[in-house]
Design a protein around this motif. Structure first.
Motif, PDB file in Angstrom:
ATOM      1  N   ASP A 410       0.845  -1.191   0.000  1.00 51.14           N
ATOM      2  CA  ASP A 410       0.000   0.000   0.000  1.00 51.14           C
ATOM      3  C   ASP A 410       0.885   1.247   0.000  1.00 51.14           C
ATOM      4  O   ASP A 410       2.018   1.231   0.470  1.00 51.14           O
ATOM      5  N   VAL A 411       0.322   2.335  -0.503  1.00 50.54           N
ATOM      6  CA  VAL A 411       1.092   3.571  -0.595  1.00 50.54           C
ATOM      7  C   VAL A 411       1.110   4.277   0.762  1.00 50.54           C
ATOM      8  O   VAL A 411       0.083   4.372   1.449  1.00 50.54           O
ATOM      9  N   ASP A 412       2.245   4.761   1.141  1.00 55.34           N
ATOM     10  CA  ASP A 412       2.431   5.497   2.385  1.00 55.34           C
ATOM     11  C   ASP A 412       1.515   6.724   2.409  1.00 55.34           C
ATOM     12  O   ASP A 412       1.611   7.600   1.543  1.00 55.34           O
ATOM     13  N   PRO A 413       0.611   6.832   3.376  1.00 56.35           N
ATOM     14  CA  PRO A 413      -0.274   8.010   3.444  1.00 56.35           C
ATOM     15  C   PRO A 413       0.486   9.326   3.533  1.00 56.35           C
ATOM     16  O   PRO A 413       0.007  10.359   3.052  1.00 56.35           O
ATOM     17  N   GLN A 414       1.683   9.310   4.124  1.00 53.28           N
ATOM     18  CA  GLN A 414       2.445  10.547   4.254  1.00 53.28           C
ATOM     19  C   GLN A 414       2.986  11.046   2.911  1.00 53.28           C
ATOM     20  O   GLN A 414       3.495  12.163   2.819  1.00 53.28           O
ATOM     21  N   ALA A 415       2.874  10.204   1.876  1.00 49.83           N
ATOM     22  CA  ALA A 415       3.339  10.621   0.556  1.00 49.83           C
ATOM     23  C   ALA A 415       2.315  11.470  -0.183  1.00 49.83           C
ATOM     24  O   ALA A 415       2.658  12.157  -1.157  1.00 49.83           O
ATOM     25  N   GLU A 416       1.051  11.445   0.266  1.00 49.15           N
ATOM     26  CA  GLU A 416      -0.005  12.118  -0.491  1.00 49.15           C
ATOM     27  C   GLU A 416       0.255  13.613  -0.696  1.00 49.15           C
ATOM     28  O   GLU A 416       0.069  14.127  -1.812  1.00 49.15           O
ATOM     29  N   PRO A 417       0.684  14.382   0.305  1.00 50.83           N
ATOM     30  CA  PRO A 417       0.969  15.807   0.050  1.00 50.83           C
ATOM     31  C   PRO A 417       2.104  16.010  -0.959  1.00 50.83           C
ATOM     32  O   PRO A 417       2.083  16.966  -1.749  1.00 50.83           O
ATOM     33  N   VAL A 418       3.089  15.127  -0.918  1.00 54.27           N
ATOM     34  CA  VAL A 418       4.193  15.235  -1.874  1.00 54.27           C
ATOM     35  C   VAL A 418       3.697  14.899  -3.271  1.00 54.27           C
ATOM     36  O   VAL A 418       4.073  15.550  -4.258  1.00 54.27           O
ATOM     37  N   PHE A 419       2.829  13.873  -3.377  1.00 59.68           N
ATOM     38  CA  PHE A 419       2.222  13.542  -4.667  1.00 59.68           C
ATOM     39  C   PHE A 419       1.477  14.750  -5.231  1.00 59.68           C
ATOM     40  O   PHE A 419       1.582  15.072  -6.420  1.00 59.68           O
ATOM     41  N   ALA A 420       0.725  15.409  -4.376  1.00 61.29           N
ATOM     42  CA  ALA A 420      -0.076  16.546  -4.821  1.00 61.29           C
ATOM     43  C   ALA A 420       0.818  17.677  -5.325  1.00 61.29           C
ATOM     44  O   ALA A 420       0.526  18.317  -6.348  1.00 61.29           O
ATOM     45  N   GLU A 421       1.914  17.919  -4.610  1.00 62.50           N
ATOM     46  CA  GLU A 421       2.827  18.985  -5.036  1.00 62.50           C
ATOM     47  C   GLU A 421       3.450  18.645  -6.387  1.00 62.50           C
ATOM     48  O   GLU A 421       3.600  19.506  -7.258  1.00 62.50           O
ATOM     49  N   ALA A 422       3.820  17.393  -6.583  1.00 56.56           N
ATOM     50  CA  ALA A 422       4.393  16.978  -7.864  1.00 56.56           C
ATOM     51  C   ALA A 422       3.351  17.054  -8.980  1.00 56.56           C
ATOM     52  O   ALA A 422       3.627  17.544 -10.086  1.00 56.56           O
ATOM     53  N   THR A 423       2.149  16.598  -8.683  1.00 54.55           N
ATOM     54  CA  THR A 423       1.080  16.592  -9.689  1.00 54.55           C
ATOM     55  C   THR A 423       0.760  17.999 -10.176  1.00 54.55           C
ATOM     56  O   THR A 423       0.398  18.200 -11.343  1.00 54.55           O
ATOM     57  N   SER A 424       0.918  18.983  -9.322  1.00 55.07           N
ATOM     58  CA  SER A 424       0.622  20.366  -9.703  1.00 55.07           C
ATOM     59  C   SER A 424       1.540  20.866 -10.819  1.00 55.07           C
ATOM     60  O   SER A 424       1.249  21.884 -11.449  1.00 55.07           O
ATOM     61  N   ARG A 425       2.626  20.163 -11.091  1.00 60.02           N
ATOM     62  CA  ARG A 425       3.563  20.569 -12.137  1.00 60.02           C
ATOM     63  C   ARG A 425       3.289  19.902 -13.483  1.00 60.02           C
ATOM     64  O   ARG A 425       3.850  20.314 -14.502  1.00 60.02           O
ATOM     65  N   PHE A 426       2.455  18.876 -13.510  1.00 59.69           N
ATOM     66  CA  PHE A 426       2.276  18.090 -14.725  1.00 59.69           C
ATOM     67  C   PHE A 426       1.737  18.925 -15.889  1.00 59.69           C
ATOM     68  O   PHE A 426       2.221  18.811 -17.023  1.00 59.69           O
ATOM     69  N   GLU A 427       0.736  19.744 -15.625  1.00 59.68           N
ATOM     70  CA  GLU A 427       0.125  20.513 -16.711  1.00 59.68           C
ATOM     71  C   GLU A 427       1.134  21.467 -17.343  1.00 59.68           C
ATOM     72  O   GLU A 427       1.217  21.581 -18.584  1.00 59.68           O
ATOM     73  N   ALA A 428       1.899  22.142 -16.524  1.00 60.69           N
ATOM     74  CA  ALA A 428       2.894  23.093 -17.052  1.00 60.69           C
ATOM     75  C   ALA A 428       3.969  22.363 -17.845  1.00 60.69           C
ATOM     76  O   ALA A 428       4.463  22.869 -18.865  1.00 60.69           O
ATOM     77  N   ILE A 429       4.353  21.172 -17.404  1.00 67.26           N
ATOM     78  CA  ILE A 429       5.338  20.384 -18.142  1.00 67.26           C
ATOM     79  C   ILE A 429       4.798  20.023 -19.518  1.00 67.26           C
ATOM     80  O   ILE A 429       5.499  20.142 -20.536  1.00 67.26           O
ATOM     81  N   GLY A 430       3.531  19.590 -19.568  1.00 66.50           N
ATOM     82  CA  GLY A 430       2.920  19.263 -20.850  1.00 66.50           C
ATOM     83  C   GLY A 430       2.827  20.467 -21.768  1.00 66.50           C
ATOM     84  O   GLY A 430       3.116  20.369 -22.973  1.00 66.50           O
TER      85      GLY A 430
END
Length: 681
Positions: A410-430
Motif C-alpha cells: 500500500d502507498v504510504d499516506p504521508q506521501a499524499e501531500p508530496v504527490f499533490a505537489e508533484a502533480t501540480s507541475r504536470f500541466e505546465a510540463i505538458g
C-alpha cells in the motif's frame, strides 16, 4: 485557434552528401521530442522526413566517386537513417526527394504557379567556370558579401549578415571546384514572381503563431521591409534533379523541389497505408502541419514555401519552428579541432541519451543558438539523470527486491501531500513540451525528481524496516510511484531509459493518461541499469577520435585523397593558341619562404615567395589540400606577370600553378637544383 486532431511534423531534409553530426542532431532530436510528446498524449501524429537528393554537389561528388547520383543518395539515405536510429529519432517514414511522388507534386506546384501568372522567363547573367565548363550554382561560387564584405560566402546568401543576392553580386568571386575566377554568361531562366506575394507572406508570418515572434521580426526586417526579390527556380545542365516541363537542359532548382519532398513523402506514406495525402496537404480543416528547421533556411520555409503552396492549390503550414545553430564550448564547430562530432563517433564513445537530454535542457522556442559546453554537459547529465532519476529508481527498487521480497504494498499516506505537489507541475510540463519549451519542461521534471528523492530520504525506509517492514514497503512503493511518473514525463526525451524504467516496474507502454503514482500492486520486474555516469575523459576521447578521423581523411601534402581511385575523364583540350600567346606568360621557379593560413578564409593560404631578386605575396586556395607548415621550403612554379589582384586580405601578386582532379589539388613541382627566379620555358 482550435486544436486540430491530425498532426504532420517534419524536420528539414538532410542533404545526401555527408555525415550526420551533432549540429544536425539538434533539429532531429528537438523534433522527435515534440513528436513523442504528441504521441504520448494519444494524438494522431506522423513524423516524416527524407533525404534531400538533388543539386550540383551530389552530381559532382557522384562523378568523382564513379557512381551514379542515385547510388550516392541511396548510400547516404541508409547511413543517415542508421545514425538517426542510434539517437532514438523515430520517423514514421524516412524517404527520398528523388521519387516519382515528389516529381509529381513539384510539377503540379510549378504548373499551378504558372496558371496563376507567377512564372516568367528572362535572360540572366550567370557565373560560368571556363575551366570546369559549367555554370556555377549558388553554392559553387564563393566570394565576399556585397553588403557586409564578409569573406568566403556562398553565391546566394551571406551567413554573417543574412543578405541574399545573386552569384554575380559577389566581390572577388572564385569557383568552388577549381578556385579559378569565373566569367559571366547569359542563359534563359525561370522565375517565380515572389514580389507579387509580399503582402500575403507578411500576413502569414505575423498571423496565428505561424512563426515565433523573434523569427517573424527578423524576416520582416531582413526581407519584407525592403523589396522582395523574385526567385530564380531553374538551373542549367549538368544538374541532378527534375527537368522543368518542356525543357531538356533546364532543371528545377533544388530549393523548389526539396520542400516538396514533405508532400512527396506524405504521398508515399499514405499510398502504403491506404490513406489520402490530400487530407494533409489540401483538405486542412482537421490537420495541423508543423515544420522544424534551422534559422539558416528560414527564408526558404517562411517566404518561398508558403507562397508556392498558397498559389498552387496546397495548404500552408500551421507552424514553422526555427532553431539556432550549435556551438561547442562557445566556438563554431570545427572538423580540425574535433568538435564537429559525427553521430556515429558520438555513439561509439557516449550514450546518445546523454545528448538528447542535454539538448532538451537547453532548447526553447526561439531561434537562439545552443552551446554544447562539454563540462556542463557532463555535470548536468550526472546531476539530473544519474543523481536524481536513476539514483531514486535504483535505490528504491534494490531495497524492495533485496529486503522486501520484490513485492509492492500500500502507498504510504504521508506521501499524499508530496504527490499533490508533484502533480501540480504536470500541466505546465505538458504545455512546455507542446510549445517547444523543452528546457522549461525539464526544469519541472527535475523538481518532481527532487521531491521524490527528498521524500525517500526523509522517510528513510532503511531505518523504518527494523521496526515495521510493511511501512518500509509502503514508503518504497510511494517512491517507485515517483519513478513511474518520471518514466512518463521523461519519455519524450530519453525513451530508451524510460522504457527500462517501465520494465523494472513491471509495466509497459505507459501514456500521458497514466500519470499517477499508482503502481497497481504486484511484483517488480528485474532492474535494468538505466544510465551510467558520464566521465569528462570519455568526452575528451571522443573529441580526439573525431580529430583523428578528420586528419585521416584530409590529405596534408596533396599526395592522397579519398577519391584517388575514382574513374575520371580529363577536361577537353582548350582552344588552340600560338607560341606568341604562350610567350606572354612569365613563369618562374619560386621558393616558398613562408606559408600561413589566412584568418577568416577557409581555403586560402598566404605564401611569401622568394623569386631570387625579390619577394612576393601570393594567396592560394589550397588550404584543404596542404598544411601551411608542409609548404615552407617547397619550390613551386609561379606566374609572375599577372596583374596584382586586390583581395579582402591583401594584394595577391601572382599565382602558383597546380593541377586539379577528383583526387585532389597538386602544386606543380620543380627539380631541387633549379634556383629561385629561374624562368620556365
Amino acid at each position: 485557434m482550435t486544436k486540430k486532431k491530425r498532426l504532420l511534423v517534419t524536420s528539414a531534409l538532410p542533404y545526401a552528401n555527408g555525415d550526420i553530426h551533432i549540429g544536425h542532431l539538434v533539429e532531429y532530436i528537438q523534433t522527435d521530442i515534440f513528436v513523442r510528446y504528441q504521441k504520448l498524449r494519444g494524438r494522431d501524429t506522423l513524423y516524416l522526413c527524407a533525404s534531400d537528393t538533388h543539386g550540383t554537389p551530389i552530381e559532382i561528388k557522384a562523378g568523382q566517386l564513379g557512381v551514379s547520383p542515385e547510388e550516392l543518395v541511396a548510400r547516404y539515405n541508409r547511413e543517415h537513417l542508421a545514425d538517426f536510429h542510434r539517437f532514438g529519432v523515430g520517423f514514421d517514414l524516412f524517404y527520398t526527394t528523388h521519387s516519382p511522388e515528389t516529381r509529381h507534386h513539384a510539377v503540379a506546384i510549378y504548373e499551378g504557379l504558372r496558371r496563376a501568372g507567377l512564372i516568367y522567363t528572362k535572360e540572366v547573367d550567370l557565373v560560368y567556370c571556363e575551366h570546369d565548363q559549367r555554370f556555377l550554382p549558388d553554392r559553387y561560387v564563393r566570394g565576399s558579401c556585397p553588403r557586409c564584405d564578409a569573406a568566403d560566402q556562398f553565391g546566394d546568401n551571406c551567413e554573417v549578415c543574412g543578405a541574399t543576392y545573386d552569384p554575380t553580386d559577389l566581390v572577388l568571386p572564385h569557383c568552388s571546384i577549381c578556385g579559378n575566377e569565373p566569367v559571366r554568361r547569359s542563359s534563359k531562366h525561370y522565375f517565380f514572381q515572389l514580389s507579387a506575394c509580399k503582402e500575403q507572406i507578411a500576413r502569414w508570418i505575423h498571423d496565428n503563431g505561424h512563426v515565433h515572434a523573434t523569427t517573424a521580426n527578423w524576416l520582416q526586417g531582413a526581407f519584407l521591409d525592403g523589396d522582395l526579390r523574385d526567385w530564380d527556380i531553374s538551373r542549367d545542365a549538368p544538374y541532378f534533379g527534375f527537368e522543368v516541363p518542356g525543357e531538356t537542359d533546364k532543371f528545377f532548382y533544388v530549393w523548389l523541389d526539396a520542400p516538396v519532398g514533405y508532400i512527396g513523402t506524405t504521398q508515399k506514406y499514405c499510398d502504403d497505408h491506404g490513406m489520402d495525402a490530400d487530407d494533409y496537404w489540401k483538405r486542412s480543416d482537421d490537420t495541423e502541419v508543423v515544420h522544424v528547421i534551422g534559422k539558416d533556411i528560414a527564408y526558404f520555409h517562411c517566404l518561398f514555401w508558403p507562397a508556392m503552396l498558397a498559389h498552387s492549390g496546397y495548404r500552408t503550414p500551421d507552424r514553422v519552428q526555427v532553431h539556432g545553430f550549435l556551438t561547442v564550448d562557445g566556438q563554431k564547430m570545427s572538423k580540425r579541432t574535433g568538435t564537429a562530432v559525427t553521430a556515429s563517433i558520438f555513439a561509439e564513445h557516449l550514450d546518445p541519451q546523454y545528448l538528447r537530454y542535454y539538448y532538451a535542457s537547453k532548447l526553447g522556442p526561439t531561434n537562439a543558438d545552443l552551446d554544447l559546453n562539454l563540462e556542463d554537459f557532463v555535470n548536468r547529465v550526472n546531476a539530473d539523470l544519474v543523481n536524481k532519476t536513476a539514483n531514486l529508481a535504483s535505490r528504491a527498487h534494490a531495497f524492495v527486491t533485496r529486503k522486501l521480497d520484490g513485492r509492492l504494498g500500500d502507498v504510504d499516506p504521508q506521501a499524499e501531500p508530496v504527490f499533490a505537489e508533484a502533480t501540480s507541475r504536470f500541466e505546465a510540463i505538458g504545455e512546455a513540451y507542446a510549445s517547444f519549451e523543452f528546457a522549461r519542461a525539464l526544469r519541472g521534471i527535475t523538481e518532481v525528481a527532487e521531491l521524490g528523492n527528498k521524500y525517500f530520504q526523509d522517510r528513510a525506509p532503511f531505518h523504518v524496516i527494523r521496526d515495521d517492514p510493511e511501512e518500509a514497503r509502503s514508503i518504497c512503493t510511494a517512491a517507485l510511484g515517483f519513478v513511474k511518473v518520471l518514466a512518463i514525463l521523461l519519455k519524450p526525451v530519453v525513451p530508451h531509459m524510460a522504457a527500462s524504467m517501465e520494465r523494472s516496474l513491471g509495466l509497459s507502454d505507459l501514456a500521458w493518461e497514466d500519470l499517477s503514482f499508482d503502481l497497481g500492486g504486484g511484483e517488480l520486474g528485474d532492474f535494468e541499469r538505466l544510465v551510467d555516469r558520464v566521465k569528462l575523459k570519455a568526452v575528451k576521447r571522443m573529441i580526439e577520435a573525431q580529430r583523428a578521423a578528420h586528419e585521416a581523411t584530409t590529405p596534408s601534402n596533396g599526395s592522397q585523397s579519398p577519391a584517388a581511385d575514382a574513374p575520371w575523364t580529363p577536361k577537353p583540350v582548350a582552344e588552340r593558341i600560338t607560341i606568341d600567346d604562350f610567350a606572354k606568360l612569365d613563369l618562374r621557379v619560386a621558393l616558398v619562404e613562408e606559408a600561413s593560413p589566412v584568418e577568416g578564409a577557409d581555403k586560402l593560404v598566404r605564401l611569401l615567395l622568394d623569386l631570387g631578386d625579390h619577394k612576393r605575396t601570393v594567396f592560394a586556395g589550397i588550404k584543404a589540400h596542404y598544411a601551411p607548415e608542409d609548404l615552407q621550403g617547397k619550390k613551386v612554379i609561379a606566374a609572375v606577370n599577372l596583374a596584382p589582384r586586390k583581395m579582402r586580405f591583401g594584394v595577391s601578386e601572382g599565382m602558383v600553378l597546380a593541377a586539379s582532379s577528383p583526387s585532389g589539388v597538386f602544386l606543380l613541382g620543380v627539380n631541387d637544383r633549379a634556383l629561385p627566379g629561374s624562368k620556365v620555358s
